[in-house]
Design an enzyme around this catalytic site. Sequence first.
Site, PDB file in Angstrom:
ATOM      1  CG  ASP A 195      -7.632  -0.428  -2.744  1.00  0.00           C
ATOM      2  OD1 ASP A 195      -6.890   0.457  -2.013  1.00  0.00           O
ATOM      3  OD2 ASP A 195      -7.693  -1.667  -2.348  1.00  0.00           O
ATOM      4  CD  GLU A 241      -3.068   0.632   0.304  1.00  0.00           C
ATOM      5  OE1 GLU A 241      -2.842   1.663  -0.217  1.00  0.00           O
ATOM      6  OE2 GLU A 241      -4.364   0.428  -0.008  1.00  0.00           O
ATOM      7  CG  ASN A 299      -8.809   2.666  -0.162  1.00  0.00           C
ATOM      8  OD1 ASN A 299      -7.405   2.871   0.107  1.00  0.00           O
ATOM      9  ND2 ASN A 299      -9.339   1.500  -0.026  1.00  0.00           N
TER      10      ASN A 299
END
Length: 292
Positions: free
Chosen positions: A198, A18, A148
């Site tokens: 995302d 991430e 997100n």
Amino acid sequence: MNGAAARVAVACGCELGEGPQWHAAAGRLYWCDILGRRLHWLDPASGATGHQELDQMVSLAVPIAGGGLLMVGEERLARLDPTTGALETFCDFEADKVLTRSNDGRVDRHGSLWLSSMGKGAEPGAGSLYRLHRGELARLRSGLTIPNAICFSPGGEAAWFTDTASGVVMRWALDREGWPVGEPAPWADFSAHPGNPDGAVVDAEGHLWLALWGAGRVVRLDPRGREVDAILLPTSQPSCPAFGGKRLERLYITTAREGMDSARRREEPDAGHLFVAEAGVPGLAEPALRLA
């Protein structure tokens, strides 16, 4: 749409990759393995890579104006000196909420950091959205599940974000100081499409590149939220894109193998690696974080 394919840039095998961030001054891309508690880096010019073990789950490491990185973790924000590995606590971050951790984040056009939290088990409504402006942390929104896609228009007049569980990317008008105005409005709806929205980043033309978790794609959306291009990955769980390289000419994409059983991991051996693709358009330079 050309549907360009991404290739492995670093075989890092993150459980939950991430928060990719380009550090222009150092010529490095940084990204995190949240569940593996590691900070990774890549120097594209030399091909050198490395990582540092961490003592908490960290989702983001952003360059600070004047040097160093701010680490966004599950219970605190901390300053990291990448040359020595020394960490210094900057402030608590939901330290009283043992069930939450940090998630997505990005520095806005004013040098302030938008960052988010979520439940460690993606508990509904446990997450919040914050802005760290000149060292002061302000909560912008609560009751989110998986915040997100935090990114900003080139002129700073709007922010985007999503609650991944909803499938809808929201657009939020900003004032001249970068603070939200009114309520966010639906901008792009993926609730009836494969994959869930995302992480996201904006390119030099003001288009948004959005990772679709579960679909193995990163899509390019025009200012009206329409898909105009896509990057295809050989693994299903891309988490976040970021532009990097001297001219921001490459699109790097973190991925994850979280939640995959052993059979699925054999089917997707590249899951969790860092990928890179030629987007065909350069990225938009992002300012360093200003803490004062």
